[in-house]
Structures are given as structure tokens and as C-alpha cells.
Write an enzyme that holds these catalytic residues in place. Sequence first.
Site, short mmCIF file in Angstrom:
data_model
loop_
_atom_site.label_atom_id
_atom_site.label_comp_id
_atom_site.label_asym_id
_atom_site.label_seq_id
_atom_site.Cartn_x
_atom_site.Cartn_y
_atom_site.Cartn_z
N SER A 163 0.93 -1.00 0.27
CA SER A 163 0.17 -0.02 0.40
C SER A 163 0.98 1.50 0.04
O SER A 163 0.30 2.37 -0.57
CB SER A 163 -0.90 0.23 1.11
OG SER A 163 0.12 0.01 2.58
N HIS A 189 -5.36 -3.42 -2.58
CA HIS A 189 -4.60 -2.53 -2.99
C HIS A 189 -5.14 -3.28 -4.88
O HIS A 189 -4.47 -2.46 -5.46
CB HIS A 189 -4.05 -2.36 -3.60
CG HIS A 189 -3.72 -1.40 -1.95
ND1 HIS A 189 -4.35 0.81 -1.91
CD2 HIS A 189 -4.04 -1.03 -0.15
CE1 HIS A 189 -4.67 0.87 -0.82
NE2 HIS A 189 -4.21 -0.34 0.03
N LYS A 212 -11.62 0.53 -1.66
CA LYS A 212 -11.04 0.82 -2.42
C LYS A 212 -10.88 1.23 -3.51
O LYS A 212 -12.03 2.27 -3.83
CB LYS A 212 -9.06 0.00 -2.71
CG LYS A 212 -7.99 0.42 -1.35
CD LYS A 212 -8.50 -0.27 -0.11
CE LYS A 212 -7.55 0.31 0.58
NZ LYS A 212 -8.20 -0.66 2.30
#
Length: 410
Positions: free
Chosen positions: A197, A225, A256
Site C-alpha cells: 500500500s 489494493h 478501494k
Amino acid sequence: MKSSCVRFRKVFEMLDRYAWLDEDYERLEKQALTRQIRSVDAVLGDRGAWIRVEGKTLLNLSSNNYLGLAHDARLKAAAMEAIELWGTGATASRLVTGSCALYTELEQRLAAWKEREAALVFASGYQANAGVISALVGRGDAVFSDRLNHASIVDGIVQSRAEHYRYRHNDPEHLAYLLEKHKGARRKLIVTDTVFSMDGDTALLPDLVGLRARYGALLMVDEAHAGGVLGERGEGLCHALGLHREIDVIMGTFSKAFGAYGGYICADHSVVRYLATKSRPLIYSTALPPAVIASVLTALTIVMKDAERRKSLQAKAKWLRERLASYGFSVGEGDTPIIPLIIGDNEKTLRYSRKLEEMGIAAVAIRPPTVPAGTSRIRLTVMATHTWAELEWAADQLQSIRADLEGGIG
């Protein structure tokens, strides 16, 4: 007189009670490591690209909203429809009465999307990591974790009371050494982010899959992610590499690329059934509001079908990374929407972030303990909904600020 002395002593004790907090805060302040919560006044428009923070209009280059879905009209409509039908809250934990029918539909679709037997949705990605790890391993077990893994993974290991062995970032040889050294552990769990991240680089999954087989370990990956961003239908890095059937637990989030909130895992039936019985964060947390589940269901359809949005994101991220590297920035390795501008010094990183804000860009300074000491950075993130003109303008601002700061960066 005696009562006055007693009152004075009590007041003094209350004033002194938090002295250690003030002292520690002052120490952190001197190291440029304090943090403040700032209010975002508004999101401007339906792309999520511009925000207003304390009266300033800023281009948002600090969001994890990679596909720009957080403000998509389709997600908002689904959420409002669910509120009309189910109300605003789940009212209980999932194991009581909080797991509405939308949960069942979402978990079935997630399992099919990931090509696994079953799925389990948690109230957050943090809870998913902490809840899975602390349920699967305990005293007498060993967990092998990449040094740059997310804090939720680390906290899950601590809560599990298993032995924690951190291998050097993306160093399978060091991991093999640790696995060999501790091969006598009752159970062994390897856990890693797939996209890291704060650095934007990716895990060496083929090596980890090989070590999983060699040492009879479980392998858990965090696709937070990577979900929506990598893979033909946004499934993540495991699918992009064709390794999804070789992973014991695939974890992901909806906060996300999905533009919503929550976490989930996909695994075999045996694993999911066990976690539903043993995972404390699942058992003791109120379920996600039905409106959130409905918006996630809509986001999942978009993620799976809208390959053009994903291609646009990847092209824009690649362009910005290469442009900033050509300006002399240290941007690290990777080909994801996360672009770290490594600066190093905490105070200098803060100055850089403040200067960017003055010029109209929201780009937050990331400092220890989120990243290792000496690697403070500006973490830039690209969204599919950023325009090319916005990114070009941002790159020009970044270049001019770098030239202004004494000594440069990189």
C-alpha cells in the site's frame, strides 16, 4: 481547610494524570511525527477528482478510489433503494439478525468471481485480516510475514499469540531460511500483501506458492489494493498470475477500487465455515448496513465488466510514474496506481505536502510508523476518473515545487 487541601490535591492529580501523554506528544512533535484529522468539506462533482478541504479546492491525489466508483450514480441509487427496503442499519451482528439476504447474494457472487468455493464478508478490511489470522493460528504456531505488510496483518498476528517472523521485503530466500529454521512449528502461515500500500510494488507470488508447497504452510494474501485494478475482470494479482487456486485465503476490500466499505475473504468451504464460527471480529461486530452491501453488489458488476476503466487507470498511472521519474523523483518500482515520492526526512516531507496544498493538490505526507524510518514520502494515487489534463498539470506543479525546495528530492 482540610477539605480545601483535599480538593486541591485531587485537581493536581487530574492535571498530572496525563502529563506523560503531553510529554510523549511533544517528543513526537519534535520528530515531525504528529498527525491531525482534517475535515473534507465537500467532494466536487461526480468524478471524485476534486475536494474542498477547509475552504481550499484541491486535486485529490491521495485517494484509494482507484476506479472512481465512490461517487458513481449507480452505486448511490443502489444504496438508496436498499435503505428504502432494509433501513439504515443492520441492527445486529451477522450471527444474530444482521445478515440480510443481500449478504448471501454478495458472498455467492464473490466466490464465483474469485473462482473459489465460498466467501465471507467482514465489516472492514482491517477486521478481515485481524479476524482471519487470529482464528487460524495461535500459540505453538508460526506466522511468516513480509516486513512491509499492512498494520492490520501485523495486529492480527499479535492477537493470535503465534510466533511472528518477519522476512525481508520481497525476499523469498530469507523466507525460505525462516521456514526451514522453524519447520517444527505446529502450523505455519505465510501472509503477504499482493500490492504493497505504501510502495505500489507487488509480491513475488510464484515464489511464495512454491514455499507453501515445500513446507506445508498455509498461504494468505491481501488483495486490498489489487482488487478491481489487476486481472482480466479485476480479480487481483492472484488471477493475473494464474495462481488463485494455489492460495489458501484470498482477502480483499470494498473500500478501494469498489468505492464503498467492508472486507471479505474467499477460500474453501472448510476455511469459511471455520472462520464463521471462530473469527471474533465477525462474531462481535454489527453487520454492514444493507445500503453498503447493495452498493458493493453494483460495484462488483462494474468492476467485472468495465475493462476500459481499468485500462485507463493503468495507462494514466504508468504515464505519471514515468513523467515524475524523468523529472528526477525517486518513485520506487511498480506499475500500480500507487506512486511513492520517496523523500526521507520527516520535516521535509511535511513541507512538501504543505507546498503542494498551497498549489492546489491534496497529497498527504506518509511518515513512520506507517513506513520505515528514513523513508518518509508523498504517496500519490491515480484514479481512472482523473483527466489527462489534470495529471499533466499536477506533474508540472510537482516539478516546480521540487525545484523550489532546497536540495531537491531523490
